[in-house]
Design an enzyme around this catalytic site. Structure first.
Site, PDB file in Angstrom:
ATOM      1  N   GLU A  16      21.997 -74.913  28.877  1.00 51.10           N
ATOM      2  CA  GLU A  16      20.757 -74.687  29.142  1.00 51.10           C
ATOM      3  C   GLU A  16      19.499 -75.613  28.699  1.00 51.10           C
ATOM      4  O   GLU A  16      18.439 -74.561  28.598  1.00 51.10           O
ATOM      5  CB  GLU A  16      20.824 -73.187  27.989  1.00 51.10           C
ATOM      6  CG  GLU A  16      21.592 -72.083  28.639  1.00 51.10           C
ATOM      7  CD  GLU A  16      22.629 -71.918  28.060  1.00 51.10           C
ATOM      8  OE1 GLU A  16      23.294 -73.014  26.962  1.00 51.10           O
ATOM      9  OE2 GLU A  16      23.496 -71.038  28.236  1.00 51.10           O
ATOM     10  N   SER A 142      23.139 -67.571  30.240  1.00 53.34           N
ATOM     11  CA  SER A 142      22.769 -68.311  31.360  1.00 53.34           C
ATOM     12  C   SER A 142      24.104 -68.241  32.918  1.00 53.34           C
ATOM     13  O   SER A 142      23.647 -68.879  33.855  1.00 53.34           O
ATOM     14  CB  SER A 142      21.856 -69.495  31.218  1.00 53.34           C
ATOM     15  OG  SER A 142      20.992 -69.354  30.783  1.00 53.34           O
ATOM     16  N   TYR A 211      16.977 -68.915  37.729  1.00 54.21           N
ATOM     17  CA  TYR A 211      15.584 -70.097  37.244  1.00 54.21           C
ATOM     18  C   TYR A 211      15.326 -71.056  38.328  1.00 54.21           C
ATOM     19  O   TYR A 211      14.315 -71.318  38.500  1.00 54.21           O
ATOM     20  CB  TYR A 211      16.731 -70.796  36.459  1.00 54.21           C
ATOM     21  CG  TYR A 211      16.915 -70.425  34.734  1.00 54.21           C
ATOM     22  CD1 TYR A 211      16.245 -69.699  34.357  1.00 54.21           C
ATOM     23  CD2 TYR A 211      18.604 -69.920  34.919  1.00 54.21           C
ATOM     24  CE1 TYR A 211      16.401 -68.642  33.032  1.00 54.21           C
ATOM     25  CE2 TYR A 211      18.834 -69.422  33.482  1.00 54.21           C
ATOM     26  CZ  TYR A 211      18.039 -68.797  32.642  1.00 54.21           C
ATOM     27  OH  TYR A 211      18.250 -67.885  31.314  1.00 54.21           O
ATOM     28  N   ARG A 250      17.294 -58.669  26.603  1.00 57.31           N
ATOM     29  CA  ARG A 250      16.619 -57.480  27.037  1.00 57.31           C
ATOM     30  C   ARG A 250      18.286 -57.479  27.306  1.00 57.31           C
ATOM     31  O   ARG A 250      18.682 -58.480  27.073  1.00 57.31           O
ATOM     32  CB  ARG A 250      16.519 -58.782  28.263  1.00 57.31           C
ATOM     33  CG  ARG A 250      15.812 -58.078  29.357  1.00 57.31           C
ATOM     34  CD  ARG A 250      15.693 -58.877  30.720  1.00 57.31           C
ATOM     35  NE  ARG A 250      17.868 -59.665  31.237  1.00 57.31           N
ATOM     36  CZ  ARG A 250      17.163 -61.196  30.983  1.00 57.31           C
ATOM     37  NH1 ARG A 250      16.421 -61.991  31.065  1.00 57.31           N
ATOM     38  NH2 ARG A 250      18.627 -61.744  30.887  1.00 57.31           N
ATOM     39  N   ASP A 252      21.005 -56.312  30.281  1.00 56.51           N
ATOM     40  CA  ASP A 252      21.603 -56.163  31.758  1.00 56.51           C
ATOM     41  C   ASP A 252      22.640 -54.935  31.617  1.00 56.51           C
ATOM     42  O   ASP A 252      23.605 -55.270  31.135  1.00 56.51           O
ATOM     43  CB  ASP A 252      22.462 -57.169  31.889  1.00 56.51           C
ATOM     44  CG  ASP A 252      20.897 -58.700  31.793  1.00 56.51           C
ATOM     45  OD1 ASP A 252      19.683 -58.642  31.980  1.00 56.51           O
ATOM     46  OD2 ASP A 252      21.556 -60.072  31.406  1.00 56.51           O
ATOM     47  N   GLU A 269      25.486 -56.646  29.030  1.00 57.24           N
ATOM     48  CA  GLU A 269      25.329 -57.148  27.465  1.00 57.24           C
ATOM     49  C   GLU A 269      23.884 -57.884  27.260  1.00 57.24           C
ATOM     50  O   GLU A 269      22.849 -57.137  27.791  1.00 57.24           O
ATOM     51  CB  GLU A 269      25.337 -59.356  27.435  1.00 57.24           C
ATOM     52  CG  GLU A 269      24.676 -59.694  29.183  1.00 57.24           C
ATOM     53  CD  GLU A 269      24.828 -61.048  29.352  1.00 57.24           C
ATOM     54  OE1 GLU A 269      25.898 -61.156  28.239  1.00 57.24           O
ATOM     55  OE2 GLU A 269      24.331 -61.955  29.728  1.00 57.24           O
ATOM     56  N   ASN A 271      20.847 -59.941  25.624  1.00 57.32           N
ATOM     57  CA  ASN A 271      19.676 -61.426  25.542  1.00 57.32           C
ATOM     58  C   ASN A 271      18.758 -61.882  24.526  1.00 57.32           C
ATOM     59  O   ASN A 271      18.149 -60.565  24.769  1.00 57.32           O
ATOM     60  CB  ASN A 271      19.484 -61.694  26.803  1.00 57.32           C
ATOM     61  CG  ASN A 271      19.716 -63.365  26.977  1.00 57.32           C
ATOM     62  OD1 ASN A 271      18.721 -64.204  25.592  1.00 57.32           O
ATOM     63  ND2 ASN A 271      19.320 -63.934  28.213  1.00 57.32           N
ATOM     64  N   GLY A 275      14.721 -65.725  28.503  1.00 60.55           N
ATOM     65  CA  GLY A 275      13.864 -66.249  29.083  1.00 60.55           C
ATOM     66  C   GLY A 275      12.585 -66.911  29.003  1.00 60.55           C
ATOM     67  O   GLY A 275      12.290 -65.050  29.368  1.00 60.55           O
TER      68      GLY A 275
END
Length: 308
Positions: A16, A142, A211, A250, A252, A269, A271, A275
């Site tokens: 990452e 990621s 990304y 965050r 998901d 999951e 995070n 990002g």
């Protein structure tokens, strides 16, 4: 104007790294505009000595992936007694381990997928569960190493048995949940709006979709029934609290919607190091709440502490 000295940690040596450099640069730029004294640190294995000499007032953690979001750097910062952003040692380690995180979230009433722990050499020979399913490393971010096995595939992905497989041998295999990709952030103790993510290539939300510029379309607010929308916000907050997260996280989700607007809602999951790039979801969600990117990173610095 503030006199706080903020060290922004970015880069590192994991997959990452490019994303972290982008997150760190954007965050550092915004913090400088907000009036903070900023030191930009491209992290290497000498980071403890670097920070011991620099002695910043706060560390803004813009690292992604192993070491940066699995409790390792957080432990170093605790030993050095430097306040830092995002989640602490335990929550970071827990959320990064997808198997343990799912167990904790399930115990808190957050719906998660069925899964098995498998060895890649064994799973490469026969299906560990009825397709479709997903195989992923337990401690990567990621979407690195994620393989989706479709219903019509006769055998598991053969790259699993390759000598060039770059991830650990022990993997998680979980039921594939069709439907819509949704995400919701928590900032402090408040859930944000909900975004639907639509990869422009029509595939799954992989590294490029996350990304690359134009890699995905973000629909904010997501077009959902009020009941489902609020349920996602509630579950994101419950997952954040169950894992012991702090600062910003965050969650998901996948929503397999039925014609009447109901359906299976699964948390994939959480995070703990979302990002902070120009295409990232959390800055966009914060903006929807009326919080500029500069306001967001400044809030994160002021929220920083040890013993998180």
């Amino acid at each position: 104007m503030t006199s706080k000295h903020v060290a922004v940690l970015m880069g590192g040596w994991v997959n990452e790294r490019p994303v972290s450099l982008s997150s760190g640069t954007a965050s550092a730029d915004a913090l400088e505009k907000a009036g903070y004294q900023v030191s930009r640190i491209d992290v290497d294995r000498n980071i403890a000595a670097v920070l011991s000499e620099l002695r910043p007032d706060v560390v803004f953690n813009a690292l992604h992936g192993p070491f940066g979001e699995d409790g390792c750097i957080q432990g170093i910062l605790e030993v050095l007694e430097i306040p830092y952003t995002h989640s602490g040692v335990m929550a970071s380690a827990l959320a990064m381990n997808k198997v343990k995180a799912k167990a904790v979230m399930a115990a808190a009433g957050v719906m998660v997928t069925q899964h098995l722990i498998v060895n890649r050499n064994e799973v490469g020979r026969e299906h560990p569960m009825k397709p479709p399913y997903v195989i992923k490393p337990i401690n990567e971010g990621s979407s690195f190493g994620v393989l989706i096995v479709r219903e019509d595939q006769a055998y598991p992905p053969q790259q699993l048995t390759s000598s060039e497989w770059p991830y650990p041998d022990v993997l998680m295999c979980e039921k594939y949940i069709p439907g819509r990709e949704l995400t919701c952030a928590v900032i402090g103790d408040k859930a944000t709006g909900v975004t639907e993510i639509v990869p422009t290539g029509g595939g799954f939300y992989d590294y490029d979709a996350k990304y690359a510029e134009g890699g995905s379309k973000h629909i904010l607010p997501a077009k959902l029934s009020p009941i489902v929308y609020q349920k996602i916000q509630t579950l994101a907050l419950e997952a954040h609290h169950a894992l012991g997260c702090r600062g910003v996280s965050r969650a998901d989700f996948r929503f397999n919607e039925q014609e009447d607007g109901t359906g299976e809602l699964i948390c994939l999951e959480v995070n703990t190091q979302p990002g902070m790039t120009p295409t990232s979801l959390v800055p966009e969600l914060a903006g929807h709440e009326g919080m500029s990117f500069q306001d967001l990173v400044s809030w994160m610095v002021e929220d920083a502490s040890c013993c998180r």
